[in-house]
Design a protein around this motif. Structure first.
Motif, PDB file in Angstrom:
ATOM      1  N   GLN A  61      28.552   1.245  -5.398  1.00  0.00           N
ATOM      2  CA  GLN A  61      29.534   2.186  -5.258  1.00  0.00           C
ATOM      3  C   GLN A  61      30.049   2.584  -3.802  1.00  0.00           C
ATOM      4  O   GLN A  61      29.265   2.074  -3.064  1.00  0.00           O
ATOM      5  CB  GLN A  61      29.182   3.444  -5.940  1.00  0.00           C
ATOM      6  N   PRO A  62      31.245   2.928  -3.678  1.00  0.00           N
ATOM      7  CA  PRO A  62      31.900   3.187  -2.160  1.00  0.00           C
ATOM      8  C   PRO A  62      30.746   3.892  -1.571  1.00  0.00           C
ATOM      9  O   PRO A  62      30.558   3.357  -0.020  1.00  0.00           O
ATOM     10  CB  PRO A  62      33.220   3.902  -2.495  1.00  0.00           C
ATOM     11  N   THR A  63      30.238   4.971  -1.763  1.00  0.00           N
ATOM     12  CA  THR A  63      29.468   5.779  -0.757  1.00  0.00           C
ATOM     13  C   THR A  63      28.115   5.041  -0.449  1.00  0.00           C
ATOM     14  O   THR A  63      27.748   5.099   0.760  1.00  0.00           O
ATOM     15  CB  THR A  63      29.105   7.250  -1.400  1.00  0.00           C
ATOM     16  N   ALA A  64      27.579   4.293  -1.229  1.00  0.00           N
ATOM     17  CA  ALA A  64      26.520   3.520  -1.172  1.00  0.00           C
ATOM     18  C   ALA A  64      26.775   2.504  -0.107  1.00  0.00           C
ATOM     19  O   ALA A  64      25.786   1.999   0.625  1.00  0.00           O
ATOM     20  CB  ALA A  64      25.930   3.060  -2.427  1.00  0.00           C
ATOM     21  N   LEU A 107      30.981  15.537  -5.093  1.00  0.00           N
ATOM     22  CA  LEU A 107      30.873  15.051  -3.591  1.00  0.00           C
ATOM     23  C   LEU A 107      31.182  13.482  -3.738  1.00  0.00           C
ATOM     24  O   LEU A 107      31.914  12.830  -2.913  1.00  0.00           O
ATOM     25  CB  LEU A 107      29.528  15.145  -2.743  1.00  0.00           C
ATOM     26  N   THR A 108      30.600  12.776  -4.857  1.00  0.00           N
ATOM     27  CA  THR A 108      30.833  11.492  -4.849  1.00  0.00           C
ATOM     28  C   THR A 108      32.453  11.134  -5.142  1.00  0.00           C
ATOM     29  O   THR A 108      32.859  10.094  -4.488  1.00  0.00           O
ATOM     30  CB  THR A 108      30.196  10.903  -6.119  1.00  0.00           C
ATOM     31  N   ILE A 109      32.947  11.834  -5.908  1.00  0.00           N
ATOM     32  CA  ILE A 109      34.432  11.737  -6.302  1.00  0.00           C
ATOM     33  C   ILE A 109      35.257  12.036  -4.954  1.00  0.00           C
ATOM     34  O   ILE A 109      36.259  11.286  -4.558  1.00  0.00           O
ATOM     35  CB  ILE A 109      34.762  12.575  -7.442  1.00  0.00           C
ATOM     36  N   GLU A 110      34.821  13.025  -4.270  1.00  0.00           N
ATOM     37  CA  GLU A 110      35.588  13.511  -3.086  1.00  0.00           C
ATOM     38  C   GLU A 110      35.252  12.403  -1.925  1.00  0.00           C
ATOM     39  O   GLU A 110      36.446  12.006  -1.050  1.00  0.00           O
ATOM     40  CB  GLU A 110      35.082  14.828  -2.346  1.00  0.00           C
ATOM     41  N   LEU A 111      34.223  11.856  -1.635  1.00  0.00           N
ATOM     42  CA  LEU A 111      34.068  11.057  -0.560  1.00  0.00           C
ATOM     43  C   LEU A 111      34.293   9.411  -0.938  1.00  0.00           C
ATOM     44  O   LEU A 111      34.140   8.717   0.106  1.00  0.00           O
ATOM     45  CB  LEU A 111      32.654  11.261   0.009  1.00  0.00           C
ATOM     46  N   GLY A 112      34.521   9.062  -2.173  1.00  0.00           N
ATOM     47  CA  GLY A 112      34.366   7.821  -2.594  1.00  0.00           C
ATOM     48  C   GLY A 112      35.691   7.122  -1.831  1.00  0.00           C
ATOM     49  O   GLY A 112      35.735   6.143  -1.417  1.00  0.00           O
ATOM     50  N   ASP A 113      36.844   7.828  -1.986  1.00  0.00           N
ATOM     51  CA  ASP A 113      38.014   7.277  -1.328  1.00  0.00           C
ATOM     52  C   ASP A 113      37.891   7.134   0.059  1.00  0.00           C
ATOM     53  O   ASP A 113      38.771   6.258   0.905  1.00  0.00           O
ATOM     54  CB  ASP A 113      39.238   8.138  -1.770  1.00  0.00           C
ATOM     55  N   VAL A 157      14.827  24.918 -13.640  1.00  0.00           N
ATOM     56  CA  VAL A 157      14.609  23.859 -13.219  1.00  0.00           C
ATOM     57  C   VAL A 157      15.807  22.827 -13.877  1.00  0.00           C
ATOM     58  O   VAL A 157      16.645  22.194 -13.144  1.00  0.00           O
ATOM     59  CB  VAL A 157      13.301  23.050 -13.278  1.00  0.00           C
ATOM     60  N   ARG A 158      15.813  22.759 -15.160  1.00  0.00           N
ATOM     61  CA  ARG A 158      16.770  22.056 -15.859  1.00  0.00           C
ATOM     62  C   ARG A 158      18.254  22.474 -15.517  1.00  0.00           C
ATOM     63  O   ARG A 158      18.939  21.651 -15.401  1.00  0.00           O
ATOM     64  CB  ARG A 158      16.481  22.087 -17.411  1.00  0.00           C
ATOM     65  N   ASP A 159      18.261  23.657 -15.627  1.00  0.00           N
ATOM     66  CA  ASP A 159      19.834  24.384 -15.447  1.00  0.00           C
ATOM     67  C   ASP A 159      20.340  23.726 -14.056  1.00  0.00           C
ATOM     68  O   ASP A 159      21.338  23.628 -13.844  1.00  0.00           O
ATOM     69  CB  ASP A 159      19.737  25.954 -15.506  1.00  0.00           C
ATOM     70  N   LEU A 160      19.373  23.752 -13.030  1.00  0.00           N
ATOM     71  CA  LEU A 160      19.916  23.887 -11.704  1.00  0.00           C
ATOM     72  C   LEU A 160      19.859  22.245 -11.272  1.00  0.00           C
ATOM     73  O   LEU A 160      20.797  21.511 -10.632  1.00  0.00           O
ATOM     74  CB  LEU A 160      18.677  24.227 -10.800  1.00  0.00           C
ATOM     75  N   ALA A 161      19.243  21.453 -12.204  1.00  0.00           N
ATOM     76  CA  ALA A 161      19.326  19.682 -12.218  1.00  0.00           C
ATOM     77  C   ALA A 161      20.786  19.538 -12.863  1.00  0.00           C
ATOM     78  O   ALA A 161      21.486  18.581 -12.117  1.00  0.00           O
ATOM     79  CB  ALA A 161      18.262  19.082 -13.088  1.00  0.00           C
ATOM     80  N   VAL A 162      21.300  20.343 -13.974  1.00  0.00           N
ATOM     81  CA  VAL A 162      22.491  20.097 -14.391  1.00  0.00           C
ATOM     82  C   VAL A 162      23.723  20.294 -13.233  1.00  0.00           C
ATOM     83  O   VAL A 162      24.603  19.647 -12.972  1.00  0.00           O
ATOM     84  CB  VAL A 162      22.658  20.549 -15.848  1.00  0.00           C
ATOM     85  N   GLU A 163      23.527  21.550 -12.948  1.00  0.00           N
ATOM     86  CA  GLU A 163      24.460  22.253 -11.835  1.00  0.00           C
ATOM     87  C   GLU A 163      24.560  21.422 -10.688  1.00  0.00           C
ATOM     88  O   GLU A 163      25.825  20.947 -10.261  1.00  0.00           O
ATOM     89  CB  GLU A 163      24.005  23.689 -11.408  1.00  0.00           C
ATOM     90  N   ASN A 164      23.427  20.909 -10.178  1.00  0.00           N
ATOM     91  CA  ASN A 164      23.594  20.042  -8.862  1.00  0.00           C
ATOM     92  C   ASN A 164      23.907  18.642  -9.084  1.00  0.00           C
ATOM     93  O   ASN A 164      24.358  17.965  -8.266  1.00  0.00           O
ATOM     94  CB  ASN A 164      22.207  20.116  -8.118  1.00  0.00           C
ATOM     95  N   GLY A 165      23.691  18.184 -10.332  1.00  0.00           N
ATOM     96  CA  GLY A 165      24.282  16.943 -10.627  1.00  0.00           C
ATOM     97  C   GLY A 165      25.773  17.069 -10.790  1.00  0.00           C
ATOM     98  O   GLY A 165      26.448  16.137 -10.004  1.00  0.00           O
ATOM     99  N   ARG A 166      26.309  17.982 -11.033  1.00  0.00           N
ATOM    100  CA  ARG A 166      27.856  18.128 -10.832  1.00  0.00           C
ATOM    101  C   ARG A 166      28.135  18.380  -9.536  1.00  0.00           C
ATOM    102  O   ARG A 166      29.294  17.770  -9.280  1.00  0.00           O
ATOM    103  CB  ARG A 166      28.307  19.351 -11.916  1.00  0.00           C
ATOM    104  N   ASP A 200      24.257  10.518   1.652  1.00  0.00           N
ATOM    105  CA  ASP A 200      25.066  10.094   0.467  1.00  0.00           C
ATOM    106  C   ASP A 200      25.078  11.575  -0.728  1.00  0.00           C
ATOM    107  O   ASP A 200      24.152  12.388  -0.465  1.00  0.00           O
ATOM    108  CB  ASP A 200      24.089   9.188  -0.246  1.00  0.00           C
ATOM    109  N   PRO A 201      26.127  11.531  -1.394  1.00  0.00           N
ATOM    110  CA  PRO A 201      26.157  12.589  -2.231  1.00  0.00           C
ATOM    111  C   PRO A 201      24.728  12.888  -3.148  1.00  0.00           C
ATOM    112  O   PRO A 201      24.610  14.192  -3.386  1.00  0.00           O
ATOM    113  CB  PRO A 201      27.211  12.241  -3.229  1.00  0.00           C
ATOM    114  N   MET A 202      24.319  12.067  -3.471  1.00  0.00           N
ATOM    115  CA  MET A 202      22.839  12.222  -4.044  1.00  0.00           C
ATOM    116  C   MET A 202      22.046  12.976  -3.280  1.00  0.00           C
ATOM    117  O   MET A 202      21.157  13.941  -3.752  1.00  0.00           O
ATOM    118  CB  MET A 202      22.389  10.814  -4.697  1.00  0.00           C
ATOM    119  N   GLY A 203      21.867  12.370  -2.092  1.00  0.00           N
ATOM    120  CA  GLY A 203      20.916  13.257  -1.135  1.00  0.00           C
ATOM    121  C   GLY A 203      21.478  14.540  -0.900  1.00  0.00           C
ATOM    122  O   GLY A 203      20.276  15.542  -0.755  1.00  0.00           O
TER     123      GLY A 203
END
Length: 325
Positions: A212-215, A272-278, A258-267, A39-42
């Motif tokens: 959501q589609p990926t889930a 990936l979510t958007i790319e893989l959803g369709d 850690v905070r900056d990387l959390a935001v970056e990797n959230g994006r 999953d994109p979150m993983g």
């Protein structure tokens, strides 16, 4: 013993103590998710873990646990609140019992795009509500821009209006904004753990779910439902949260990393979510499940009352002013 000899002995003792002294204390963050590694979150969490260790020089280590290995989301939040070095990616509606305004991120039909949600998630207003979590819940929100996609309805029978969902037991997240949204859409909200959804659909304990589609593909729910209707009723924007006690063990310099990387990797994960959803929806259709478009107007009209019932009208106005800038 002469003073010179004593001095030499002291020097040796001091040097030995320095060699024996431990390196900078390592802080371990155990981040769990109910989703699969694919999953994109993983994928985003795995990348986050690698970069945190690299950029903090190993002073902060993130261990990622997929597929509910640390329990359901609610259980992981309870562990974090109790002071365990645990964190998770959670829908913010679960946090609204501590800070009610946070529920606005999961309000129905509020955002049209991820960009709007990302902008609001990093706004002063939303971050301010997030800061209240430490005192009220013992949790620290690292970033709240981890997008999991638009939630669609998964059913055994097709539907086109809220009335046709009457009596349908639909699994949803056990938080007021989700429960009231599903109820307003016409179904009977039925909160159960994500890890139990497949078997509950298979056994008929529930009639429907929303995801959501990926889930859908990650949990193989396309094997136990016949229809997916693209309602997109909630844009699932989630937050990466950890124990406030563990956060306090991290130096200010590493906290920023850690905070900056959390935001970056959230994006990154959101991309990936958007790319893989369709692709995920295409795979669902290819597996034999019927995927439907639906007129959203009656559903939008039906859920308008949710904002009033949950006292989120002020927060909705703030959100609209931020994304409208």
């Amino acid at each position: 013993m002469t003073m010179t000899a004593i001095g030499r002995c002291l020097a040796v003792l001091v040097a030995g103590a320095a060699l024996a002294a431990p390196a900078a204390a390592e802080t371990t963050l155990r981040i769990g998710t109910v989703l699969a590694p694919s999953d994109p979150m993983g994928q985003g969490l795995d990348k986050f873990a690698k970069e945190v260790e690299e950029q903090t020089g190993g002073e902060v280590v993130v261990e990622v646990f997929h597929n509910s290995q640390l329990g359901d989301t609610t259980e992981m939040l309870d562990q974090a609140r109790a002071g365990a070095n645990v964190g998770t990616v959670t829908d913010v509606a679960r946090l609204s019992s501590f800070v009610p305004s946070l529920a606005i991120m999961s309000a129905p039909f509020l955002f049209d795009t991820y960009e709007q949600a990302d902008k609001f998630a990093l706004s002063d207003a939303y971050m301010g509500w997030g800061e209240e979590l430490a005192d009220k819940a013992g949790l620290v929100m690292l970033a709240s821009n981890w997008y999991q996609g638009a939630r669609h309805a998964l059913t055994q029978k097709p539907f086109t209006t809220p009335a046709e969902l009457s009596g349908v037991r639909m699994r949803t997240i056990g938080a007021p904004v989700w429960i009231e949204t599903i109820r307003a859409m016409g179904a009977e909200p039925t909160p159960i753990a994500w890890g139990e959804v497949y078997s509950a659909l298979q056994l008929g304990t529930i009639d429907a779910a929303e995801a959501q589609p990926t889930a859908i593909t990650g949990a193989k729910l396309n094997e136990v439902v016949k229809h997916v209707t693209k309602t997109g009723h909630i844009q699932l924007v989630t937050a990466l949260v950890i124990s406030a006690d563990t956060w306090g063990d991290i130096s200010p310099e590493n906290q920023k990393i850690v905070r900056d990387l959390a935001v970056e990797n959230g994006r990154y994960a959101s991309g990936l979510t958007i790319e893989l959803g369709d692709k995920a929806l295409a795979d669902v259709a290819a597996s034999g499940v019927e995927v439907h478009e639906v007129d959203l107007a009656p559903f939008k009209e039906a859920v308008a009352s949710v904002y009033t019932e949950l006292n989120l009208e002020k927060e909705a106005e703030i959100a609209k002013s931020v994304i409208g800038d």
